[in-house]
Design a protein around this motif. Structure first.
Motif, PDB file in Angstrom:
ATOM      1  N   LEU A 183      14.976 -54.890 -18.367  1.00  5.89           N
ATOM      2  CA  LEU A 183      14.463 -55.444 -19.625  1.00  5.89           C
ATOM      3  C   LEU A 183      12.996 -55.835 -19.488  1.00  5.89           C
ATOM      4  N   SER A 184      12.638 -56.332 -18.283  1.00  8.65           N
ATOM      5  CA  SER A 184      11.255 -56.766 -18.074  1.00  8.65           C
ATOM      6  C   SER A 184      10.897 -56.603 -16.601  1.00  8.65           C
ATOM      7  N   ARG A 185       9.607 -56.558 -16.341  1.00  9.24           N
ATOM      8  CA  ARG A 185       9.142 -56.420 -14.964  1.00  9.24           C
ATOM      9  C   ARG A 185       7.917 -57.282 -14.752  1.00  9.24           C
ATOM     10  N   ARG A 186       7.785 -57.777 -13.522  1.00 12.65           N
ATOM     11  CA  ARG A 186       6.597 -58.558 -13.185  1.00 12.65           C
ATOM     12  C   ARG A 186       6.299 -58.368 -11.699  1.00 12.65           C
ATOM     13  N   ALA A 187       5.027 -58.140 -11.386  1.00 15.98           N
ATOM     14  CA  ALA A 187       4.651 -57.988  -9.972  1.00 15.98           C
ATOM     15  C   ALA A 187       3.748 -59.149  -9.580  1.00 15.98           C
ATOM     16  N   ILE A 188       4.078 -59.800  -8.457  1.00 16.52           N
ATOM     17  CA  ILE A 188       3.217 -60.874  -7.940  1.00 16.52           C
ATOM     18  C   ILE A 188       2.610 -60.373  -6.634  1.00 16.52           C
ATOM     19  N   VAL A 189       1.282 -60.294  -6.634  1.00 10.25           N
ATOM     20  CA  VAL A 189       0.596 -59.824  -5.427  1.00 10.25           C
ATOM     21  C   VAL A 189      -0.118 -61.006  -4.789  1.00 10.25           C
ATOM     22  N   ALA A 230       3.293 -48.601 -12.457  1.00  6.78           N
ATOM     23  CA  ALA A 230       3.887 -47.391 -11.879  1.00  6.78           C
ATOM     24  C   ALA A 230       4.759 -47.769 -10.688  1.00  6.78           C
ATOM     25  N   LEU A 231       4.292 -48.753  -9.932  1.00  5.26           N
ATOM     26  CA  LEU A 231       5.047 -49.211  -8.770  1.00  5.26           C
ATOM     27  C   LEU A 231       6.404 -49.776  -9.209  1.00  5.26           C
ATOM     28  N   ALA A 232       6.368 -50.615 -10.242  1.00  7.14           N
ATOM     29  CA  ALA A 232       7.610 -51.217 -10.749  1.00  7.14           C
ATOM     30  C   ALA A 232       8.553 -50.120 -11.237  1.00  7.14           C
ATOM     31  N   ALA A 233       7.997 -49.072 -11.849  1.00  7.52           N
ATOM     32  CA  ALA A 233       8.843 -47.966 -12.330  1.00  7.52           C
ATOM     33  C   ALA A 233       9.503 -47.251 -11.152  1.00  7.52           C
ATOM     34  N   ARG A 234       8.763 -47.137 -10.047  1.00  8.29           N
ATOM     35  CA  ARG A 234       9.346 -46.479  -8.870  1.00  8.29           C
ATOM     36  C   ARG A 234      10.452 -47.348  -8.246  1.00  8.29           C
TER      37      ARG A 234
END
Ligand SMILES: Cc1cc2nc3c(=O)[nH]c(=O)nc-3n(C[C@H](O)[C@H](O)[C@H](O)COP(=O)(O)OP(=O)(O)OC[C@H]3O[C@@H](n4cnc5c(N)ncnc54)[C@H](O)[C@@H]3O)c2cc1C
Length: 419
Positions: free
Chosen positions: A352-358, A332-336
């Motif tokens: 095309l793609s998303r990735r979150a690094i925490v 949801a964060l990436a969509a925002r």
């Protein structure tokens, strides 16, 4: 040397011309919390980093390692691009005129807020960037009668990116030290330096190449299990050395070092995460600036990696010190974040793609009154380095490098090695 983060590498670079250096690193590659992850096409930094002109020791050691800052970093005059909020760019004038004119010409900020900002910065300058007593940034801003607009558009983003700590708890003394060395110094000190290569190529890899050429022993994938001081020597997993520098984060240092006072001190440290959301687009982003933001948006800053590193269409969005609930649903964060990008570039197709690094313990919290250890420990021949050991700096690359330089100087002094 234990730890091949930026602190350990800095210490090794300082020592290697005058002593035999052996470096132990638990990971398979150098860089610690500022490095590249993955291989081939799936390579990403563990988090977008920025440096500033005031990072004098980082720049000096990059040069020493043969990593040319002029080529590897994009230098821009201090600027602030927040779409729908404050936008300013400091002109090429001597300090502090660059800031004064930058503020005067700034868009998206009322004259009242500009005046409040100028007054508070001037107050700090007159006090020599020193505070008789530490307090939280919020308490100081209240005393300086800073309104909500100045807080929202300037102080909050500044404190989050510099200290990765919310203003309610952030140390005003630490912020003052950062302002002293950047906005309070010559104009170039406040320049933004944005990496044009991945973080490993920026310093850790050139530093290891340089160390290798000078005969240093580099042991990657070697987590040190025991560290002791006996018979005037430092013992690392049973191997004797004239001295050992422990250059790890506090929670790793206390696991190795039998020092009750340090354990108590380290227990006072709290940590904040940093989340970097990467979105890959099919087309070049062409954002208004290589580093910009949407006021009130999901991320604190957006970076156009295509403009910086040539990774066409790649966006890095940084969230500093996010509250846990903001990380509960990273999709949801990436969509925002994507929605914010769409506000800046409505013509762009969806990513095309998303990735979150925490990074859960990205930095220690630079909170008011936090006591820092010194390079010398209670154990003979054992020294400390790491961003948390640098006296008045937040958790930064410059703090890490400065701590490594100080630890190396302490070793050379105690072992009577000519500096
Ligand atoms: C996502 C993110 C974004 C950031 N953004 C910025 C920024 O924009 N600008 C900035 O200036 N700073 C930024 N920082 C902070 C900066 O990265 C850190 O302050 C700095 O990298 C800390 O370096 P260090 O050498 O002190 O510690 P570390 O990088 O933690 O290095 C310690 C090393 O010790 C190793 N180690 C631990 N225990 C052992 C053991 N027992 N044996 C052997 N090795 C061991 C670890 O594997 C690690 O490699 C950011 C950090 C993160 C995570």
């Amino acid at each position: 040397m234990i730890g091949a983060g930026w602190a350990g590498l800095a210490a090794a670079l300082e020592l290697a011309e005058r002593a035999d250096v052996c470096l132990f690193e638990a990971g398979r590659a150098p860089g610690g919390r500022a490095r590249r992850l993955g291989h081939g096409d799936s390579r990403l930094d563990n988090g977008q980093h920025i440096l500033i002109g005031a990072y004098a020791e980082c720049l000096r050691l990059m040069r020493k390692a043969g990593a040319d800052p002029e080529r590897l970093l994009l230098r821009q005059p201090m600027q602030w691009r927040r779409e729908g909020g404050l936008s300013m760019r400091c002109p090429a004038l001597p300090a502090p005129l660059h800031l004064l004119f930058g503020l005067l010409a700034a868009r998206g900020l009322s004259w009242r807020a500009k005046w409040q900002l100028a007054r508070a910065l001037q107050h700090l300058k007159r006090a020599g960037y020193r505070l008789a007593e530490d307090c939280s940034v919020d308490a100081w801003l209240e005393a300086q009668r800073q309104g909500e607009e100045a807080w929202r558009e300037f102080w909050r983003p500044l404190v989050l990116s510099a200290l990765n700590t919310p203003t309610a708890n952030a140390s005003m003394r630490v912020l003052a030290a950062v302002l002293r060395d950047s906005l309070g110094a010559e104009r170039a000190a406040s320049d933004l330096l944005l990496p044009r290569v991945d973080l490993s190529a920026l310093f850790p890899e050139p530093a290891c190449d340089w160390l290798g050429r000078r005969g240093a022993t580099l042991r990657f994938g070697r987590r040190v299990e025991t560290l002791a001081s006996r018979d005037g020597r430092a013992w690392v997993d049973g191997e004797a050395f004239d001295a050992a520098i422990l250059a790890t984060a506090p929670y790793h240092a206390v696991a190795l070092l039998d020092d009750a006072a340090l354990r108590k001190q380290a227990a006072g440290y709290r940590y904040w995460p940093i989340c970097t959301v990467y979105l890959q687009y099919a087309k070049p982003l062409a954002l208004p600036a290589a580093m910009c933001a949407v006021s009130g948006g999901a991320a604190d800053w957006l970076f156009d990696r295509g403009a910086l590193t040539g990774e066409t269409g790649l966006l890095a969005a940084v969230l500093s010190a996010p509250a846990p609930e903001r990380l509960a649903d990273v999709d949801a964060l990436a969509a925002r974040v994507a929605a914010d990008v769409a506000r800046l570039r409505p013509d762009l197709p969806p990513p095309l793609s998303r990735r979150a690094i925490v990074e859960r313990r990205a930095t220690f919290a630079s909170e008011q009154g936090l006591a820092r250890p010194t390079a010398k420990t209670s154990l003979q021949c054992v020294y400390l380095a790491g961003d948390w050991v640098c006296p008045d700096y937040p958790a930064t690359l410059e703090g890490a490098v400065r701590s490594g330089v100080s630890a190396a100087a302490a070793v050379m002094q105690d072992l009577r090695i000519e500096q």
